[in-house]
Design a protein around this motif. Sequence first.
Motif, PDB file in Angstrom:
ATOM      1  N   GLN A 140       2.954  -4.952   3.032  1.00 52.26           N
ATOM      2  CA  GLN A 140       1.977  -5.218   4.078  1.00 52.26           C
ATOM      3  C   GLN A 140       2.241  -6.568   4.732  1.00 52.26           C
ATOM      4  O   GLN A 140       2.622  -7.533   4.067  1.00 52.26           O
ATOM      5  N   GLU A 194      -5.017   5.444  -1.442  1.00 49.55           N
ATOM      6  CA  GLU A 194      -3.761   4.714  -1.550  1.00 49.55           C
ATOM      7  C   GLU A 194      -3.647   3.956  -2.869  1.00 49.55           C
ATOM      8  O   GLU A 194      -4.637   3.689  -3.541  1.00 49.55           O
ATOM      9  N   THR A 195      -2.413   3.631  -3.218  1.00 50.40           N
ATOM     10  CA  THR A 195      -2.125   2.795  -4.373  1.00 50.40           C
ATOM     11  C   THR A 195      -1.915   1.378  -3.863  1.00 50.40           C
ATOM     12  O   THR A 195      -1.160   1.156  -2.913  1.00 50.40           O
ATOM     13  N   THR A 245     -10.004  -0.361   1.826  1.00 51.39           N
ATOM     14  CA  THR A 245      -9.103   0.744   1.508  1.00 51.39           C
ATOM     15  C   THR A 245      -9.878   2.061   1.550  1.00 51.39           C
ATOM     16  O   THR A 245     -11.097   2.088   1.404  1.00 51.39           O
ATOM     17  N   THR A 246      -9.146   3.141   1.757  1.00 51.01           N
ATOM     18  CA  THR A 246      -9.776   4.460   1.892  1.00 51.01           C
ATOM     19  C   THR A 246     -10.027   5.125   0.552  1.00 51.01           C
ATOM     20  O   THR A 246     -10.808   6.056   0.463  1.00 51.01           O
ATOM     21  N   LEU A 293       0.872  -1.177   0.000  1.00 52.38           N
ATOM     22  CA  LEU A 293       0.000   0.000   0.000  1.00 52.38           C
ATOM     23  C   LEU A 293       0.900   1.214   0.000  1.00 52.38           C
ATOM     24  O   LEU A 293       1.744   1.370   0.899  1.00 52.38           O
ATOM     25  N   ASP A 294       0.775   2.040  -1.008  1.00 54.77           N
ATOM     26  CA  ASP A 294       1.623   3.226  -1.167  1.00 54.77           C
ATOM     27  C   ASP A 294       3.105   2.887  -1.042  1.00 54.77           C
ATOM     28  O   ASP A 294       3.874   3.608  -0.420  1.00 54.77           O
TER      29      ASP A 294
END
Length: 107
Positions: free
Chosen positions: A38, A60-61, A56-57, A33-34
Amino acid sequence: MPQTYVIYAGQAGQDTYAITFDRISNEHVKVYLDGVVQATDTYSIVEDNVVFDQVTTGVETVEIRRRTPDAPEYDFVSASTYNASDTQDAYTQGLYRASEVIEQTER
Protein backbone atom coordinates in the motif's frame (compact mmCIF):
# COMPACT_ATOMS: atom_id res chain seq x y z
CA MET A 1 5.73 -16.54 16.42
CA PRO A 2 7.06 -14.17 13.75
CA GLN A 3 9.18 -11.28 14.96
CA THR A 4 9.20 -9.25 11.76
CA TYR A 5 5.58 -9.24 10.59
CA VAL A 6 1.97 -9.71 11.63
CA ILE A 7 -1.00 -10.86 9.54
CA TYR A 8 -4.62 -10.00 10.29
CA ALA A 9 -7.88 -11.14 8.75
CA GLY A 10 -9.48 -7.80 7.99
CA GLN A 11 -12.49 -6.91 10.10
CA ALA A 12 -15.32 -4.99 8.46
CA GLY A 13 -15.23 -1.37 9.59
CA GLN A 14 -11.83 -1.64 11.27
CA ASP A 15 -9.19 0.96 10.46
CA THR A 16 -6.52 0.33 13.13
CA TYR A 17 -4.12 -2.64 13.30
CA ALA A 18 -1.32 -3.12 15.85
CA ILE A 19 2.35 -3.22 14.89
CA THR A 20 3.67 -6.06 17.06
CA PHE A 21 7.38 -5.85 16.27
CA ASP A 22 10.26 -3.49 17.04
CA ARG A 23 11.71 -1.23 14.37
CA ILE A 24 14.33 1.48 14.06
CA SER A 25 12.08 3.80 12.06
CA ASN A 26 8.46 3.90 10.96
CA GLU A 27 9.83 4.20 7.42
CA HIS A 28 10.78 0.53 7.75
CA VAL A 29 7.13 -0.54 8.06
CA LYS A 30 5.42 -1.85 4.91
CA VAL A 31 1.68 -2.51 4.75
CA TYR A 32 -0.01 -4.97 2.38
CA LEU A 33 -3.66 -5.64 1.61
CA ASP A 34 -4.16 -9.04 0.00
CA GLY A 35 -0.44 -9.15 -0.82
CA VAL A 36 -0.33 -5.74 -2.53
CA VAL A 37 1.92 -3.12 -0.95
CA GLN A 38 0.00 0.00 0.00
CA ALA A 39 1.12 3.55 -0.73
CA THR A 40 2.14 5.40 2.40
CA ASP A 41 -0.50 8.05 1.75
CA THR A 42 -3.29 5.48 2.37
CA TYR A 43 -2.43 4.99 6.05
CA SER A 44 -0.66 6.59 8.99
CA ILE A 45 1.49 5.12 11.72
CA VAL A 46 0.34 6.31 15.12
CA GLU A 47 2.54 5.01 17.93
CA ASP A 48 2.42 1.21 17.49
CA ASN A 49 -0.55 1.12 15.13
CA VAL A 50 -1.25 1.33 11.41
CA VAL A 51 -4.34 3.47 10.88
CA PHE A 52 -5.90 3.26 7.41
CA ASP A 53 -7.51 6.33 5.90
CA GLN A 54 -10.47 4.12 4.93
CA VAL A 55 -11.83 1.22 6.95
CA THR A 56 -11.27 -2.32 5.71
CA THR A 57 -14.17 -4.26 4.21
CA GLY A 58 -13.52 -7.43 6.17
CA VAL A 59 -12.62 -9.63 3.21
CA GLU A 60 -8.98 -8.64 2.81
CA THR A 61 -5.86 -9.86 4.57
CA VAL A 62 -3.83 -7.13 6.27
CA GLU A 63 -0.10 -7.78 6.55
CA ILE A 64 2.24 -5.43 8.36
CA ARG A 65 5.89 -6.20 7.79
CA ARG A 66 9.20 -4.70 8.89
CA ARG A 67 11.54 -4.13 5.96
CA THR A 68 14.88 -2.82 7.17
CA PRO A 69 17.04 -1.39 4.37
CA ASP A 70 19.98 -3.45 3.12
CA ALA A 71 22.23 -0.42 2.74
CA PRO A 72 23.93 0.80 5.92
CA GLU A 73 22.23 3.84 7.40
CA TYR A 74 25.43 4.86 9.16
CA ASP A 75 28.80 5.48 7.60
CA PHE A 76 31.58 5.21 10.13
CA VAL A 77 34.73 6.74 8.71
CA SER A 78 38.19 6.73 10.18
CA ALA A 79 38.87 9.52 12.71
CA SER A 80 35.21 10.54 12.83
CA THR A 81 33.19 11.04 15.97
CA TYR A 82 30.20 8.81 16.54
CA ASN A 83 28.17 7.98 19.58
CA ALA A 84 26.93 4.83 21.24
CA SER A 85 23.40 5.37 19.91
CA ASP A 86 24.63 5.33 16.29
CA THR A 87 26.66 2.20 16.98
CA GLN A 88 23.65 0.49 18.57
CA ASP A 89 21.37 1.47 15.66
CA ALA A 90 23.90 0.12 13.14
CA TYR A 91 24.08 -3.18 15.04
CA THR A 92 20.28 -3.33 15.34
CA GLN A 93 19.88 -2.68 11.61
CA GLY A 94 22.01 -5.73 10.81
CA LEU A 95 20.21 -7.87 13.39
CA TYR A 96 16.76 -6.85 12.12
CA ARG A 97 17.68 -7.42 8.48
CA ALA A 98 19.07 -10.87 9.27
CA SER A 99 15.86 -11.76 11.16
CA GLU A 100 13.76 -10.64 8.20
CA VAL A 101 15.74 -12.76 5.75
CA ILE A 102 15.49 -15.82 7.99
CA GLU A 103 11.72 -15.45 8.38
CA GLN A 104 11.26 -14.92 4.63
CA THR A 105 13.13 -18.11 3.81
CA GLU A 106 11.23 -20.15 6.42
CA ARG A 107 7.77 -19.14 5.16
